[in-house]
Design a protein around this motif. Structure first.
Motif, PDB file in Angstrom:
ATOM      1  N   ARG A 121      52.239 -20.865 -14.977  1.00 61.55           N
ATOM      2  CA  ARG A 121      52.346 -19.419 -14.960  1.00 61.55           C
ATOM      3  C   ARG A 121      53.412 -18.760 -14.018  1.00 61.55           C
ATOM      4  O   ARG A 121      53.772 -16.803 -14.165  1.00 61.55           O
ATOM      5  N   TYR A 122      52.769 -19.058 -12.737  1.00 62.20           N
ATOM      6  CA  TYR A 122      53.681 -18.858 -11.449  1.00 62.20           C
ATOM      7  C   TYR A 122      55.359 -18.270 -12.257  1.00 62.20           C
ATOM      8  O   TYR A 122      56.538 -16.758 -11.999  1.00 62.20           O
ATOM      9  N   TYR A 123      56.065 -19.735 -13.024  1.00 59.89           N
ATOM     10  CA  TYR A 123      57.338 -19.684 -13.508  1.00 59.89           C
ATOM     11  C   TYR A 123      57.828 -18.731 -13.898  1.00 59.89           C
ATOM     12  O   TYR A 123      58.730 -17.866 -14.517  1.00 59.89           O
ATOM     13  N   ASP A 124      56.454 -18.474 -15.052  1.00 58.69           N
ATOM     14  CA  ASP A 124      56.853 -18.114 -16.276  1.00 58.69           C
ATOM     15  C   ASP A 124      56.922 -15.919 -16.369  1.00 58.69           C
ATOM     16  O   ASP A 124      57.445 -15.380 -15.999  1.00 58.69           O
ATOM     17  N   GLU A 125      55.786 -15.707 -14.721  1.00 55.48           N
ATOM     18  CA  GLU A 125      55.366 -14.832 -14.480  1.00 55.48           C
ATOM     19  C   GLU A 125      56.720 -13.814 -13.275  1.00 55.48           C
ATOM     20  O   GLU A 125      57.082 -12.906 -13.520  1.00 55.48           O
ATOM     21  N   VAL A 126      57.433 -15.186 -12.341  1.00 59.79           N
ATOM     22  CA  VAL A 126      58.742 -14.128 -12.183  1.00 59.79           C
ATOM     23  C   VAL A 126      60.096 -14.667 -13.042  1.00 59.79           C
ATOM     24  O   VAL A 126      60.981 -14.369 -12.478  1.00 59.79           O
TER      25      VAL A 126
ATOM     26  N   MET B 273      64.055 -21.416  -4.910  1.00 64.06           N
ATOM     27  CA  MET B 273      64.017 -20.691  -6.922  1.00 64.06           C
ATOM     28  C   MET B 273      65.254 -20.639  -7.151  1.00 64.06           C
ATOM     29  O   MET B 273      65.314 -20.153  -8.502  1.00 64.06           O
TER      30      MET B 273
ATOM     31  N   LYS C 216      49.239 -23.702 -12.928  1.00 67.57           N
ATOM     32  CA  LYS C 216      49.326 -22.802 -11.938  1.00 67.57           C
ATOM     33  C   LYS C 216      50.869 -22.688 -11.408  1.00 67.57           C
ATOM     34  O   LYS C 216      51.082 -21.405 -11.792  1.00 67.57           O
ATOM     35  N   MET C 217      51.754 -23.589 -11.553  1.00 67.63           N
ATOM     36  CA  MET C 217      52.649 -23.255 -11.673  1.00 67.63           C
ATOM     37  C   MET C 217      53.718 -23.091 -12.893  1.00 67.63           C
ATOM     38  O   MET C 217      54.431 -22.171 -12.391  1.00 67.63           O
TER      39      MET C 217
ATOM     40  N   ARG D 176      63.151 -28.828  -7.855  1.00 69.57           N
ATOM     41  CA  ARG D 176      62.073 -28.827  -6.602  1.00 69.57           C
ATOM     42  C   ARG D 176      62.048 -29.485  -6.300  1.00 69.57           C
ATOM     43  O   ARG D 176      62.029 -29.938  -5.069  1.00 69.57           O
TER      44      ARG D 176
END
Length: 142
Positions: free
Chosen positions: A18-23, A60, A15-16, A54
């Motif tokens: 994918r989030y790091y990729d998304e942002v 971020m 999940k993280m 982190r």
């Protein structure tokens, strides 16, 4: 490796990742013919870097700055140190604030009898009034 393997190898959840990729924190992973993300050693190292940052409490924006500097082998170390020192100053401030909160709660808990009586200095403090006052400006429920 696929995203699940990358998660296991880096210690960062799917999940993280994918989030790091998304942002845009991490560079987009390559894609297989089936359009699945494919991760190589470089991406795994970056995910480990992010996980460690982190863990040290960097936000971020700071991680993005540090990651950019890490990727730039010609960076001056003073830039990295400045980010770390600002973060450390923020941590020191938060530690002092939390210590003050703990001291206050410790004192209030010590002052509370913790028995069957309704008087409670903890609630009085939270309500912003002390025993003998007229009471809070607005009482419970309104």
């Amino acid at each position: 490796m696929n995203i699940g393997q990358a998660a296991k190898a880096s210690g960062v959840s799917v999940k993280m990742i994918r989030y790091y990729d998304e942002v845009g924190l991490v560079r987009p992973a390559g894609r297989s013919e089936g359009n699945y993300r494919e991760y190589e050693a470089r991406e795994i190292n970056e995910l480990r870097f992010i996980r460690r940052a982190r863990g040290l409490g960097f936000d971020m924006e700071e991680i993005a700055q540090l990651l950019s500097l890490w990727r730039d082998r010609g960076r001056p170390s003073r830039d990295v140190k400045a980010i770390a020192q600002r973060h450390l100053a923020n941590l020191d401030t938060r530690i002092r604030e939390m210590q003050s909160m703990a001291d206050t709660l410790r004192h209030l808990a010590h002052c509370c009898a913790g028995d069957d009586r309704p008087d409670c200095p903890i609630l009085e403090d939270l309500g912003g009034w002390e025993a003998g006052d007229l009471g809070p400006v607005v009482g419970p429920g309104g």
